[in-house]
Structure formats: C-alpha cells, structure tokens
Design an enzyme around this catalytic site. Structure first.
Site, short mmCIF file in Angstrom:
data_model
loop_
_atom_site.label_atom_id
_atom_site.label_comp_id
_atom_site.label_asym_id
_atom_site.label_seq_id
_atom_site.Cartn_x
_atom_site.Cartn_y
_atom_site.Cartn_z
N LYS A 22 -5.95 60.08 -48.51
CA LYS A 22 -5.05 59.16 -49.24
C LYS A 22 -5.86 58.12 -50.02
CE LYS A 22 -3.23 55.48 -46.96
NZ LYS A 22 -3.41 54.13 -47.54
N ASN A 23 -6.81 57.50 -49.35
CA ASN A 23 -7.50 56.37 -49.99
C ASN A 23 -8.53 56.81 -51.03
OD1 ASN A 23 -5.93 54.68 -48.56
ND2 ASN A 23 -7.48 54.07 -47.07
N ARG A 91 0.09 48.09 -52.06
CA ARG A 91 -0.99 47.23 -52.49
C ARG A 91 -2.09 48.00 -53.22
NH1 ARG A 91 -5.48 45.15 -52.04
NH2 ARG A 91 -5.76 42.93 -52.36
N CYS A 115 0.04 41.44 -46.91
CA CYS A 115 0.85 42.37 -46.14
C CYS A 115 0.62 42.07 -44.67
CB CYS A 115 0.54 43.81 -46.50
SG CYS A 115 -1.09 44.32 -45.98
N ARG A 120 -5.11 39.71 -47.99
CA ARG A 120 -5.48 40.69 -49.01
C ARG A 120 -5.58 40.12 -50.43
NH1 ARG A 120 -3.40 46.51 -47.39
NH2 ARG A 120 -5.46 46.98 -48.18
N ASP A 306 -9.50 51.01 -40.26
CA ASP A 306 -8.33 51.90 -40.26
C ASP A 306 -8.25 52.79 -39.02
OD1 ASP A 306 -7.62 50.84 -42.67
OD2 ASP A 306 -8.34 52.51 -43.88
N ARG A 398 3.68 56.98 -45.16
CA ARG A 398 2.91 56.53 -46.32
C ARG A 398 1.51 57.17 -46.33
NH1 ARG A 398 2.99 50.24 -47.31
NH2 ARG A 398 1.65 51.08 -48.92
#
Ligand code: EPU
Length: 420
Positions: A22-23, A91, A115, A120, A306, A398
């Site tokens: 994802k990232n 974000r 968040c 952030r 994470d 997500r």
C-alpha cells in the site's frame, strides 16, 4: 458498518500470498501525474486507500483504469487543486503535492490535519519545496505552493523523529523536473522510497542513492510513461508472521521480501519465533515457548512503527515483561485499552508500553481505532479463547487486501458481519 467476528484459539496453518505494498503504491500512483503519457502499475493492492487515490487522480483530471491489480493512469490534462474532502479522508494523499508542483508549477492542497496516531505535520515537505524555490502560502486551511521554476539544491530533510517517508517522496518527485541537481540529506531509507525511485527512473528521471540517507536527483526536462510492479507489502508480511506465531501455527508466506524485514525477523527470533527463508517464501512457526522482548520503533532499517501494535499482541502472550517504545508517532497506543479488554496487562509510561505478558487472552467485543491497531486486535482475537468482535474494520480495509479471506484460508474462524 462491518465487524469481524472471530472464534479464536485455532492455530493458523497453510500458505498465504502477500499483496503489493500500500505505502509503495500510493506515492507511485501520485507520480503518474508527472507525465501526460500512460503509466501501467502492476501489483496495486485492491484497498479503500488505493481506490481513493485513484479517485483523487481522476478528480485532478487523470483517466484511470483498475483491473485485477493493474492500474493504468493517463494524466493528459490536469489541474492542481485538491480540496479538503479529498485530502481529509487519507493523509497519504499529500504526496500529490510534489508531482503537481513539478508539472504545473502550482498546487493548492488542503492541509491534511492530524489523525488518531499523532499530529502528522507536513513542515518538512514544505521546507523541501521552498528550498527548490517554491513560494508557500498557508491560508484558510490550504497550502498554496507556486514556483516560476524549480531549481535543484542541497537540503537537510530530517525532523524531530528522524526522516520523513512521504516528505522524501514528495520532494524527490518535485525535484525530478527541477533545473540542476538536488541532494536530499537525511532522506528516508524505507523500501517504499526505493520503489518510487525505481518507478521515477523508469519514467526517465535521474535519481541515485535511494535507500541511503543521501538521495541525488538530477533534474530532467520531461518524464515519459512507464510500467512498474509494486514491491510486496512488508507490513502485511509482518502481520501474517505475527499472526502465525500468536496462534502457535505454521504458515508459509509467499511473495515476501525478508531483506525488507530484518528488524522484525530479528525481534521475532528473540521472542522465540522461528523463521526460515526459502527464496521468496518465509516459513514461520513458533518455537517451544514465547519470550519477552523489548522493542523500539525507528525509521528504516529499524523496527517499523507500522508493526508496533501487532507485536504488542504477540508480546502480551509471552511470559515476562516486554517494553515497547514508540519513537515515530506520539499517540500510537490506542490499541492498548482494547487489548486490555481481551485480558492483556499493559501500562503506558510516556512513549513506552510495559507489557506484562503471559496472561491468557479471552474474547471480547473491541473497537478498531486505526489500521495497524485493527490488525493487532485481529491477531489478539485469533489467539484468544472464545469469541472476539472487532468493530469498525473499515480501518483495516484501508490497508489489508482481503484479510478475512486470507485468514480463513489458513484455517481461522473469522467472519465479516454487520455491526450491531
Ligand atoms: N514529520 C514531521 N514533519 C513532516 C513530516 C513528518 O515532523 O513534515 C514527523 C511525523 O510527525 C512523524 C515522523 O516525522 O513523527 C515520521 O513521519 P513520516 O513523514 O515518515 O510518516 P508519513 O510519511 O506521513 C508513512 C506511512 C505511514 C508510516 C510512516 C512511518 C504512507 C502512506 N504512510 O507516513 O503508514 O507509519 O510513514 O513509517 O506511506 C500505515 O500504513 O498504517 C501508516 C500510518
């Protein structure tokens, strides 16, 4: 809203295939805005975040087609305005700023705001754009970045907690079309930054040093279309490794990059988990007993923030005291009180959580607060005796592709149900 209903206590067994990261996918998707030619990205995970990023690209004027993990983007004519409704929801959407500034010399983007995991800020992104010659104005909740031209320069991009992943990505993308050479010192070394640099170079950019703290970008006049395959998701890999260990199972993880997970593998070994590598496969099984271990989150190649929440679920099962220190995001401990509902004994002391592990967990209804906290609750639920209902799993959707289906294939008793 949907929940997961988990009947815990079943060891996971079998094979699971990891999806694209994802990232890595999100900034690569944003990078397609740098050219008017078509870009083809393979291995894009089907998640609400990647679908949302595709919507953002469309809202800026790009055409997108998503088919079975392959995303095609063509950004022939685009504009540079991203409103609050778009940016607020994710974000990560801030990484459209660099490409827009590079291609259009202007971007007007809503400030993303904080968040649940922390404040952030984006001060380092903006600092980088300014060093390249952009004028930044913040007004009415929007950042206006404009530049007559971008000029390469040397900059230090480190902040309070070290490097910034999306800040490095944003500035790197902006610098691809600048005049002259840009050097980013204290750049993020995460594999997702390296993957983005590979994609940008495939588009015709001239970037070296990605993966080290010094990245050099020699500006080019124009970028062209390119094809790319996104790296496997190292956080999803770590999550399944921990789930296998927590349930005392044995799982073969396919499409895994052990070289992206050295810190996690090292800590899992210390906690009594055996991990064998066979090419792109990792075989994970728990040893005779779990052991307490201390974990501190750090920028890459340190232990990833994470994976902090998921590791906490595992260490809650390990007899002894483990100290988990969060150094990246100040309030990333929302899972602690929910893990306590399952019987875990954890106290927060400043940036550390003290886990008194080894107490048996028992199922309970719990509330997911963010993506990785949700994964931690699923792992704890899989290891707990009895039924656990994890509410608000939209957070999980997500960032994890078909997590419930993948876990069911490993023998977990997990169902997606409507929240009551
Ligand atoms: N920071 C600043 N100023 C900035 C930017 C960051 O002070 O301008 C601080 C942050 O407050 C934080 C630290 O620097 O303390 C690191 O933040 P970073 O900028 O690296 O985070 P990010 O790029 O916004 C990405 C991931 C996060 C992951 C972090 C850290 C994406 C879309 N997001 O965020 O992923 O936790 O890097 O590795 O790539 C997740 O997937 O669950 C997730 C939150």
């Amino acid at each position: 809203m949907e929940s997961f209903l988990i009947k815990g206590g079943v060891p996971l067994h079998g094979e699971v295939t990891i999806s694209g990261s994802k990232n890595a996918a999100l900034p690569i998707m944003a990078a397609t805005l740098l050219t008017d030619e078509p870009c083809v990205i393979r291995g894009v995970p089907d998640l609400s975040d990647t679908r949302f990023m595709a919507q953002i690209l469309q809202s800026l004027g790009a055409e997108t087609k998503f088919d079975n993990g392959t995303l095609t983007v063509r950004a022939i004519k685009i504009h540079g305005y991203a409103n609050y409704e778009l940016v607020r929801k994710m974000r990560g959407s801030i990484c459209i700023a660099g490409p827009l500034l590079a291609r259009l010399r202007k971007a007007r983007i809503s400030l993303p705001g904080g968040c649940i995991i922390g404040a952030r800020p984006i001060n380092l992104h903006l600092k980088g754009f300014e060093v390249l010659g952009a004028k930044i104005k913040i007004e009415g909740g929007y950042v206006d970045a404009t530049a007559k031209k971008l000029v390469g320069s040397t900059m230090f991009l480190g902040g309070r907690a070290g490097s910034t992943v999306l800040g490095t990505a944003n500035v790197m993308m902006a610098a691809t079309l600048a005049d002259g050479v840009t050097v980013i010192e204290s750049a993020a070394c995460e594999p997702e930054v390296v993957d983005l640099a590979h994609f940008l170079n495939a588009m015709g950019a001239d970037i070296s040093g990605a993966g080290s703290p010094t990245i050099t970008i020699s500006g080019v006049e124009k970028l062209h279309g390119a094809e790319h395959e996104v790296i496997p998701d190292r956080i999803e890999t770590a999550t399944f490794m921990i789930a296998a260990a927590a349930t005392n199972g044995e799982v073969t993880i396919k499409n895994a990059r052990a070289d992206h997970l050295r810190a996690v593998i090292d800590k899992l070994n210390e906690a009594g988990v055996s991990i064998q590598q066979h090419g792109g496969n990792l075989i994970v099984r728990r040893g005779k007993k779990l052991c307490a271990a201390d974990v501190t989150t750090l920028p890459y190649s340190g232990f990833p923030t994470d994976v902090q929440a998921q590791m906490m679920s595992l260490l809650a099962l390990a007899p002894g005291i483990s100290i988990i220190t969060e150094r990246i995001f100040e309030s990333r401990f929302m899972h602690v009180s929910e893990l306590a509902r399952l019987g875990a004994e954890i106290e927060i002391e400043g940036p550390s959580a003290i886990v008194k592990g080894g107490r048996p967990l028992s199922g309970a209804p719990v509330m997911a607060s963010d993506l990785r906290a949700s994964a931690a609750l699923v792992i704890a639920g899989l290891a707990a005796k009895g039924a656990t209902q994890v509410n608000r799993i939209y957070h999980l959707d997500r960032g994890y592709e078909k997590m419930d289906a993948k876990l069911r294939k490993l023998g977990a008793r997990i169902q997606r149900v409507e929240e009551k």
